[in-house]
Enzyme design. Structure first.
Site, PDB file in Angstrom:
ATOM      1  N   ASP A  34      65.396  44.886  14.584  1.00 27.79           N
ATOM      2  CA  ASP A  34      66.180  46.180  12.588  1.00 27.79           C
ATOM      3  C   ASP A  34      67.896  46.377  13.450  1.00 27.79           C
ATOM      4  O   ASP A  34      67.485  47.069  14.608  1.00 27.79           O
ATOM      5  CB  ASP A  34      65.806  46.968  12.862  1.00 27.79           C
ATOM      6  N   ASP A  68      65.795  44.003  20.204  1.00 27.72           N
ATOM      7  CA  ASP A  68      65.326  44.900  18.891  1.00 27.72           C
ATOM      8  C   ASP A  68      65.621  44.289  18.261  1.00 27.72           C
ATOM      9  O   ASP A  68      66.370  42.795  17.802  1.00 27.72           O
ATOM     10  CB  ASP A  68      65.774  46.585  19.090  1.00 27.72           C
TER      11      ASP A  68
END
Length: 177
Positions: free
Chosen positions: A10, A8
């Site tokens: 963020d 991922d």
């Protein structure tokens, strides 16, 4: 055959919480801190009348423009890339205006990862990788591989099967096996 890791963006590779806090505190003349949001999302830490505005920040392309990568994130991802197939999987469907800015950030900070390995998605259950490193455990629900929860203030109280607190721990988990 090399194993595959989806990572991922963020709150896993880069610090979006600090940007949220900075923009929120500036706009609303507040002093909300990381400590104030421990154990909850930032949206649950502000008055109801501010929630829509703070949720809209990632729609502004400038939000992602110069986010700071977490300490050792880029170096560890480079090392992982030598042993694993690396994919960057970012849930961008909630903020479609973020696509270009996120893409530019990824190209700038991860030039050793092919843009063909950037995945902009909603439900990360569609990912066909062995591992998913993410700060949101909700993405593990339909994911068929091993979820690895990256510690963030909002998930501090969760008890996942596998948790890493920083990028040194990511290195240790994947490169000392």
């Amino acid at each position: 055959m090399r194993k595959r890791i989806a990572i991922d963006m963020d709150e896993t590779i880069c610090d979006t919480l600090t940007r949220h806090l900075d923009w929120y505190n500036t706009e609303f003349k507040q002093n909300l801190t990381r400590q104030d949001v421990m154990g909850k999302k930032i949206y649950d830490s502000v008055p109801d009348e501010h929630v829509a505005r703070i949720r809209s920040y990632p729609d502004n392309p400038k939000f992602f423009a110069d986010l700071t990568p977490y300490e050792n994130a880029i170096e560890v991802i480079r090392e992982l890339n030598e042993k694993y197939d690396i994919y960057i999987a970012t849930a961008a469907m909630e903020h479609p205006n973020s696509f270009a800015a996120k893409y530019e950030w990824l190209v700038k900070y991860l030039p050793f990862i092919s843009p063909m390995n950037f995945i902009f998605c909603g439900n990360k259950g569609v990912l066909n990788t062995d591992y998913l490193i993410d700060d949101s455990s909700r993405h593990f629900e339909f994911f068929s591989g091993q979820g690895v929860l990256f510690t963030a203030p909002h998930n501090i109280e969760e008890q996942p099967l596998v948790r890493v607190n920083n990028w040194q721990e990511v290195r240790d988990y994947f490169l000392t096996k």
